[in-house]
Write a protein that holds these residues in place. Sequence first.
Motif, PDB file in Angstrom:
ATOM      1  N   GLY A  44       0.821  -1.202   0.000  1.00 28.96           N
ATOM      2  CA  GLY A  44       0.000   0.000   0.000  1.00 28.96           C
ATOM      3  C   GLY A  44       0.854   1.250   0.000  1.00 28.96           C
ATOM      4  O   GLY A  44       2.023   1.240  -0.404  1.00 28.96           O
ATOM      5  N   ARG A  45       0.288   2.318   0.494  1.00 31.29           N
ATOM      6  CA  ARG A  45       0.943   3.625   0.444  1.00 31.29           C
ATOM      7  C   ARG A  45       2.134   3.720   1.375  1.00 31.29           C
ATOM      8  O   ARG A  45       3.152   4.301   1.039  1.00 31.29           O
ATOM      9  N   GLY A  46       2.035   3.142   2.555  1.00 34.76           N
ATOM     10  CA  GLY A  46       3.113   3.237   3.530  1.00 34.76           C
ATOM     11  C   GLY A  46       3.938   1.967   3.592  1.00 34.76           C
ATOM     12  O   GLY A  46       3.760   1.045   2.804  1.00 34.76           O
ATOM     13  N   VAL A  47       4.834   1.923   4.545  1.00 28.80           N
ATOM     14  CA  VAL A  47       5.684   0.756   4.744  1.00 28.80           C
ATOM     15  C   VAL A  47       4.980  -0.178   5.732  1.00 28.80           C
ATOM     16  O   VAL A  47       4.680   0.239   6.860  1.00 28.80           O
ATOM     17  N   PRO A  48       4.705  -1.434   5.340  1.00 30.75           N
ATOM     18  CA  PRO A  48       4.055  -2.347   6.280  1.00 30.75           C
ATOM     19  C   PRO A  48       4.960  -2.609   7.492  1.00 30.75           C
ATOM     20  O   PRO A  48       6.168  -2.800   7.343  1.00 30.75           O
ATOM     21  N   LEU A  49       4.359  -2.624   8.663  1.00 27.18           N
ATOM     22  CA  LEU A  49       5.105  -2.900   9.895  1.00 27.18           C
ATOM     23  C   LEU A  49       5.562  -4.356   9.915  1.00 27.18           C
ATOM     24  O   LEU A  49       5.026  -5.194   9.185  1.00 27.18           O
ATOM     25  N   PRO A  50       6.545  -4.684  10.735  1.00 27.36           N
ATOM     26  CA  PRO A  50       7.073  -6.054  10.759  1.00 27.36           C
ATOM     27  C   PRO A  50       6.032  -7.134  11.017  1.00 27.36           C
ATOM     28  O   PRO A  50       6.175  -8.256  10.541  1.00 27.36           O
ATOM     29  N   ASP A  51       4.952  -6.818  11.754  1.00 26.51           N
ATOM     30  CA  ASP A  51       3.939  -7.832  12.045  1.00 26.51           C
ATOM     31  C   ASP A  51       2.784  -7.839  11.050  1.00 26.51           C
ATOM     32  O   ASP A  51       1.816  -8.579  11.214  1.00 26.51           O
ATOM     33  N   HIS A  52       2.872  -7.045  10.002  1.00 27.53           N
ATOM     34  CA  HIS A  52       1.824  -7.009   8.974  1.00 27.53           C
ATOM     35  C   HIS A  52       1.808  -8.343   8.237  1.00 27.53           C
ATOM     36  O   HIS A  52       2.865  -8.920   7.957  1.00 27.53           O
ATOM     37  N   TRP A  53       0.637  -8.839   7.915  1.00 33.24           N
ATOM     38  CA  TRP A  53       0.515 -10.140   7.243  1.00 33.24           C
ATOM     39  C   TRP A  53       1.338 -10.200   5.955  1.00 33.24           C
ATOM     40  O   TRP A  53       1.910 -11.245   5.638  1.00 33.24           O
ATOM     41  N   SER A  54       1.422  -9.106   5.206  1.00 35.75           N
ATOM     42  CA  SER A  54       2.176  -9.137   3.944  1.00 35.75           C
ATOM     43  C   SER A  54       3.663  -9.376   4.195  1.00 35.75           C
ATOM     44  O   SER A  54       4.320 -10.127   3.468  1.00 35.75           O
ATOM     45  N   ARG A  55       4.203  -8.734   5.234  1.00 33.92           N
ATOM     46  CA  ARG A  55       5.617  -8.966   5.575  1.00 33.92           C
ATOM     47  C   ARG A  55       5.823 -10.410   6.021  1.00 33.92           C
ATOM     48  O   ARG A  55       6.828 -11.030   5.680  1.00 33.92           O
ATOM     49  N   THR A  56       4.887 -10.940   6.795  1.00 36.02           N
ATOM     50  CA  THR A  56       4.976 -12.326   7.243  1.00 36.02           C
ATOM     51  C   THR A  56       4.992 -13.271   6.052  1.00 36.02           C
ATOM     52  O   THR A  56       5.800 -14.207   6.003  1.00 36.02           O
ATOM     53  N   TRP A  57       4.113 -13.039   5.087  1.00 32.36           N
ATOM     54  CA  TRP A  57       4.049 -13.920   3.918  1.00 32.36           C
ATOM     55  C   TRP A  57       5.361 -13.887   3.137  1.00 32.36           C
ATOM     56  O   TRP A  57       5.868 -14.922   2.732  1.00 32.36           O
ATOM     57  N   VAL A  58       5.903 -12.702   2.897  1.00 28.43           N
ATOM     58  CA  VAL A  58       7.153 -12.594   2.140  1.00 28.43           C
ATOM     59  C   VAL A  58       8.309 -13.226   2.923  1.00 28.43           C
ATOM     60  O   VAL A  58       9.146 -13.931   2.356  1.00 28.43           O
ATOM     61  N   ARG A  59       8.331 -13.002   4.213  1.00 24.83           N
ATOM     62  CA  ARG A  59       9.405 -13.547   5.046  1.00 24.83           C
ATOM     63  C   ARG A  59       9.337 -15.074   5.135  1.00 24.83           C
ATOM     64  O   ARG A  59      10.359 -15.748   5.095  1.00 24.83           O
ATOM     65  N   ASP A  60       8.138 -15.633   5.242  1.00 26.40           N
ATOM     66  CA  ASP A  60       7.986 -17.059   5.517  1.00 26.40           C
ATOM     67  C   ASP A  60       7.811 -17.947   4.288  1.00 26.40           C
ATOM     68  O   ASP A  60       7.830 -19.169   4.419  1.00 26.40           O
ATOM     69  N   HIS A  61       7.626 -17.366   3.119  1.00 31.36           N
ATOM     70  CA  HIS A  61       7.361 -18.156   1.912  1.00 31.36           C
ATOM     71  C   HIS A  61       8.263 -17.672   0.774  1.00 31.36           C
ATOM     72  O   HIS A  61       8.110 -16.554   0.292  1.00 31.36           O
ATOM     73  N   SER A  62       9.155 -18.533   0.336  1.00 25.62           N
ATOM     74  CA  SER A  62      10.135 -18.128  -0.682  1.00 25.62           C
ATOM     75  C   SER A  62       9.492 -17.769  -2.022  1.00 25.62           C
ATOM     76  O   SER A  62      10.091 -17.044  -2.810  1.00 25.62           O
ATOM     77  N   SER A 115      -1.646  -3.882  10.445  1.00 27.15           N
ATOM     78  CA  SER A 115      -1.046  -4.272  11.728  1.00 27.15           C
ATOM     79  C   SER A 115      -1.933  -3.906  12.916  1.00 27.15           C
ATOM     80  O   SER A 115      -1.919  -4.595  13.935  1.00 27.15           O
ATOM     81  N   LYS A 116      -2.710  -2.850  12.800  1.00 25.32           N
ATOM     82  CA  LYS A 116      -3.580  -2.426  13.896  1.00 25.32           C
ATOM     83  C   LYS A 116      -4.657  -3.459  14.214  1.00 25.32           C
ATOM     84  O   LYS A 116      -5.184  -3.481  15.314  1.00 25.32           O
ATOM     85  N   THR A 117      -5.007  -4.291  13.254  1.00 27.39           N
ATOM     86  CA  THR A 117      -6.083  -5.259  13.466  1.00 27.39           C
ATOM     87  C   THR A 117      -5.604  -6.532  14.139  1.00 27.39           C
ATOM     88  O   THR A 117      -6.416  -7.329  14.587  1.00 27.39           O
ATOM     89  N   GLY A 118      -4.298  -6.755  14.164  1.00 29.76           N
ATOM     90  CA  GLY A 118      -3.747  -7.924  14.836  1.00 29.76           C
ATOM     91  C   GLY A 118      -4.072  -9.251  14.169  1.00 29.76           C
ATOM     92  O   GLY A 118      -4.186 -10.269  14.846  1.00 29.76           O
ATOM     93  N   VAL A 119      -4.189  -9.268  12.840  1.00 30.57           N
ATOM     94  CA  VAL A 119      -4.547 -10.520  12.157  1.00 30.57           C
ATOM     95  C   VAL A 119      -3.375 -11.475  12.002  1.00 30.57           C
ATOM     96  O   VAL A 119      -3.564 -12.619  11.622  1.00 30.57           O
ATOM     97  N   GLY A 120      -2.171 -11.015  12.282  1.00 33.79           N
ATOM     98  CA  GLY A 120      -1.008 -11.893  12.179  1.00 33.79           C
ATOM     99  C   GLY A 120      -0.787 -12.404  10.770  1.00 33.79           C
ATOM    100  O   GLY A 120      -0.845 -11.642   9.807  1.00 33.79           O
ATOM    101  N   ALA A 121      -0.569 -13.712  10.636  1.00 33.52           N
ATOM    102  CA  ALA A 121      -0.263 -14.302   9.325  1.00 33.52           C
ATOM    103  C   ALA A 121      -1.494 -14.379   8.418  1.00 33.52           C
ATOM    104  O   ALA A 121      -1.365 -14.661   7.244  1.00 33.52           O
ATOM    105  N   TRP A 122      -2.672 -14.130   8.937  1.00 33.48           N
ATOM    106  CA  TRP A 122      -3.931 -14.061   8.197  1.00 33.48           C
ATOM    107  C   TRP A 122      -4.167 -15.301   7.328  1.00 33.48           C
ATOM    108  O   TRP A 122      -4.058 -15.270   6.121  1.00 33.48           O
ATOM    109  N   SER A 123      -4.505 -16.386   7.989  1.00 34.92           N
ATOM    110  CA  SER A 123      -4.712 -17.672   7.312  1.00 34.92           C
ATOM    111  C   SER A 123      -5.863 -17.627   6.316  1.00 34.92           C
ATOM    112  O   SER A 123      -5.808 -18.301   5.281  1.00 34.92           O
TER     113      SER A 123
END
Length: 186
Positions: A9-27, A160-168
């Motif tokens: 999106g427009r800003g930088v996703p925080l470390p706990d944002h689901w998008s960062r989790t997906w990129v970090r955890d899935h090659s 990140s404000k919603t706390g959805v984590g990895a968002w299954s």
Amino acid sequence: MTRYLVVPGRGVPLPDHWSRTWVRDHSEYEWAPEPPGPPYVAAERVAALHDAISADREPAVLVAHSAGCLTVAVWASQHVGPVRGALLVTPPYLDPDWTPDPHGTVDVFIGHVPREPLPFRSILVASRNDPHATFEQFEAYARDWGSELYDAGAVGHLDSKTGVGAWSDGQRLVRSLTRSVPPEQR
């Protein structure tokens, strides 16, 4: 192997944002582009997305959040490329008649949100209490873009404000986009 391009999106996703989790955890997930900081300049984001899509002949699934959904819509109105589908998560609503203020801070954002059907399958994730769009506005985008509408409930902006984590649920929706393609095209 399917490529997944995550369009921020427009800003930088925080470390706990689901998008960062997906990129970090899935090659198989990568940024398109790497999340830059503000300001959001639509032409630069669309060009970066085009470069990422064009970098490989393997069709990609786009995973866009917030203003990244608008990037996808603008890209699809200007380009063609190997895109299998898109998950469009809580796009902010801009009125079709809105005109940017040439002296304001949003003039670099986007001048017009395309309202034509996307040339690939898409799922639009809508929230019942998003601060950037009403559910009815999400419905209008889904109708205009030819997207399936997924009612995620009262999940704010799915950030990140919603706390959805990895968002299954989101991961399940992305997988459904790849299952809809005949095996010989995967």
